[in-house]
Design a protein around this motif. Sequence first.
Motif, PDB file in Angstrom:
ATOM      1  N   ALA A  63       0.832  -1.210   0.000  1.00 54.67           N
ATOM      2  CA  ALA A  63       0.000   0.000   0.000  1.00 54.67           C
ATOM      3  C   ALA A  63       0.863   1.255   0.000  1.00 54.67           C
ATOM      4  O   ALA A  63       0.585   2.233  -0.724  1.00 54.67           O
ATOM      5  N   ARG A  64       1.935   1.241   0.817  1.00 45.53           N
ATOM      6  CA  ARG A  64       2.792   2.429   0.870  1.00 45.53           C
ATOM      7  C   ARG A  64       3.535   2.634  -0.452  1.00 45.53           C
ATOM      8  O   ARG A  64       3.723   3.773  -0.909  1.00 45.53           O
ATOM      9  N   ILE A  65       3.961   1.548  -1.036  1.00 46.67           N
ATOM     10  CA  ILE A  65       4.639   1.671  -2.327  1.00 46.67           C
ATOM     11  C   ILE A  65       3.700   2.272  -3.372  1.00 46.67           C
ATOM     12  O   ILE A  65       4.063   3.195  -4.124  1.00 46.67           O
ATOM     13  N   ARG A 103       3.945   5.799  -5.216  1.00 44.73           N
ATOM     14  CA  ARG A 103       3.913   5.935  -6.673  1.00 44.73           C
ATOM     15  C   ARG A 103       2.851   6.938  -7.113  1.00 44.73           C
ATOM     16  O   ARG A 103       3.066   7.742  -8.047  1.00 44.73           O
ATOM     17  N   GLY A 104       1.682   6.900  -6.435  1.00 42.48           N
ATOM     18  CA  GLY A 104       0.629   7.864  -6.765  1.00 42.48           C
ATOM     19  C   GLY A 104       1.063   9.291  -6.483  1.00 42.48           C
ATOM     20  O   GLY A 104       0.793  10.214  -7.271  1.00 42.48           O
ATOM     21  N   GLU A 105       1.728   9.483  -5.315  1.00 40.92           N
ATOM     22  CA  GLU A 105       2.197  10.819  -4.984  1.00 40.92           C
ATOM     23  C   GLU A 105       3.247  11.290  -5.983  1.00 40.92           C
ATOM     24  O   GLU A 105       3.277  12.473  -6.360  1.00 40.92           O
ATOM     25  N   VAL A 106       4.123  10.371  -6.388  1.00 40.84           N
ATOM     26  CA  VAL A 106       5.123  10.741  -7.390  1.00 40.84           C
ATOM     27  C   VAL A 106       4.451  11.137  -8.708  1.00 40.84           C
ATOM     28  O   VAL A 106       4.814  12.143  -9.348  1.00 40.84           O
ATOM     29  N   ALA A 107       3.454  10.356  -9.103  1.00 38.02           N
ATOM     30  CA  ALA A 107       2.749  10.673 -10.342  1.00 38.02           C
ATOM     31  C   ALA A 107       2.029  12.025 -10.241  1.00 38.02           C
ATOM     32  O   ALA A 107       2.050  12.852 -11.172  1.00 38.02           O
ATOM     33  N   LEU A 130       1.738  17.797 -11.432  1.00 36.83           N
ATOM     34  CA  LEU A 130       1.705  19.167 -10.937  1.00 36.83           C
ATOM     35  C   LEU A 130       2.915  19.958 -11.434  1.00 36.83           C
ATOM     36  O   LEU A 130       2.812  21.139 -11.787  1.00 36.83           O
ATOM     37  N   TYR A 131       4.041  19.278 -11.488  1.00 40.12           N
ATOM     38  CA  TYR A 131       5.255  19.943 -11.956  1.00 40.12           C
ATOM     39  C   TYR A 131       5.122  20.350 -13.421  1.00 40.12           C
ATOM     40  O   TYR A 131       5.572  21.426 -13.834  1.00 40.12           O
ATOM     41  N   GLU A 132       4.490  19.472 -14.213  1.00 44.16           N
ATOM     42  CA  GLU A 132       4.283  19.820 -15.626  1.00 44.16           C
ATOM     43  C   GLU A 132       3.386  21.047 -15.746  1.00 44.16           C
ATOM     44  O   GLU A 132       3.612  21.937 -16.584  1.00 44.16           O
ATOM     45  N   GLU A 133       2.316  21.144 -14.905  1.00 39.79           N
ATOM     46  CA  GLU A 133       1.447  22.314 -14.922  1.00 39.79           C
ATOM     47  C   GLU A 133       2.209  23.564 -14.479  1.00 39.79           C
ATOM     48  O   GLU A 133       2.022  24.667 -14.991  1.00 39.79           O
ATOM     49  N   TYR A 134       3.066  23.336 -13.462  1.00 39.34           N
ATOM     50  CA  TYR A 134       3.839  24.470 -12.940  1.00 39.34           C
ATOM     51  C   TYR A 134       4.775  25.038 -14.017  1.00 39.34           C
ATOM     52  O   TYR A 134       4.953  26.254 -14.124  1.00 39.34           O
TER      53      TYR A 134
END
Length: 322
Positions: free
Chosen positions: A243-245, A249-253, A258-262
């Motif tokens: 679950a943590r992995i 992975r979801g947080e990284v995605a 978000l970084y692409e939008e930024y």
Amino acid sequence: MVSIRRIYVMAGLTVFIAAALLVGLTSWYTVDESEQAVIITLGEVEAGISEPGLHFKWPWPVQRVEKLSKETFSLQFGYEEKDGEIKEFPEETKMITGDENIVLADMVVQWKITDPGKYLFNAEDPQEILFDSTSASLRSIIGSSKIDDALTSGKAEIEADVQELLSALMEKYDIGISILAVKLQDVDLPNEEVRKAFTNVTDARETMNTKINEANKYKNQRTEEAQGEKEALNSKAQGDRVARIERARGEVASFNALYEEYKDAKDITSKRLILETIDTVLPGADIYIMKDDGNTMKYLPMKEGQRPVPAAGSEGGANNGQ
């Protein structure tokens, strides 16, 4: 007066008749179903004859016949059964076990004559040899056995060992005897006091074994429960790990998106992040968007149903209200 010739004739006739009778009576013999015979020719043993019926041989003293029984005999060691009464001989049966305990052991040996010639001429008293060999064999095996085996479950093994040793001795002595079976009749302790002490020891040993079995049962039960708990914890930890992995992975995605939008709209994205952070830190706060153009400060309420209104205390707002 009787003549000398007549005397010679009568004597010769008597001798002839006696010889004829001797030849007639000693030239044949019968063997019964339960018998076995051996022929002795001038002191030398011939091959045995075991077939029942009528047989012929040279007359005595050239040949003679010895008959022996083919039945199975029983040697009673340590006791004697006669006319339904049993007489015991404790001095014969008293012996020491391998763990230095005294027991009384008596037995019966089933045996038969398998070589009549050797039985008759290889020993003066073959039955006495058999008795002494039985005593020696039984004492030897009992002397290497524990008292528990002699009194309880080890009797069958003791009987087999005694029969093997006794058969080996009979083969060594070569007296024409074969051992068919050996059976322990009774193995007991010498007196009541010893019996009582042995019973107490046996009861204590059984109690000990019972407690050990109960402890092993509890140990196995607790081991199985601990193993189950271990497997459950391992499964839970494995689930948390997965679950943590996946969450990471979801947080990284999400961060990458978000970084692409930024990168495309830095100002808008920065303000949105600030507002989202405020909403996260202060979830119950009212958010207002204000604009101060130097003339009239207005604010934009974020709640539904509210319209933009002038800020309280502003001069331009008072004039517009009039």
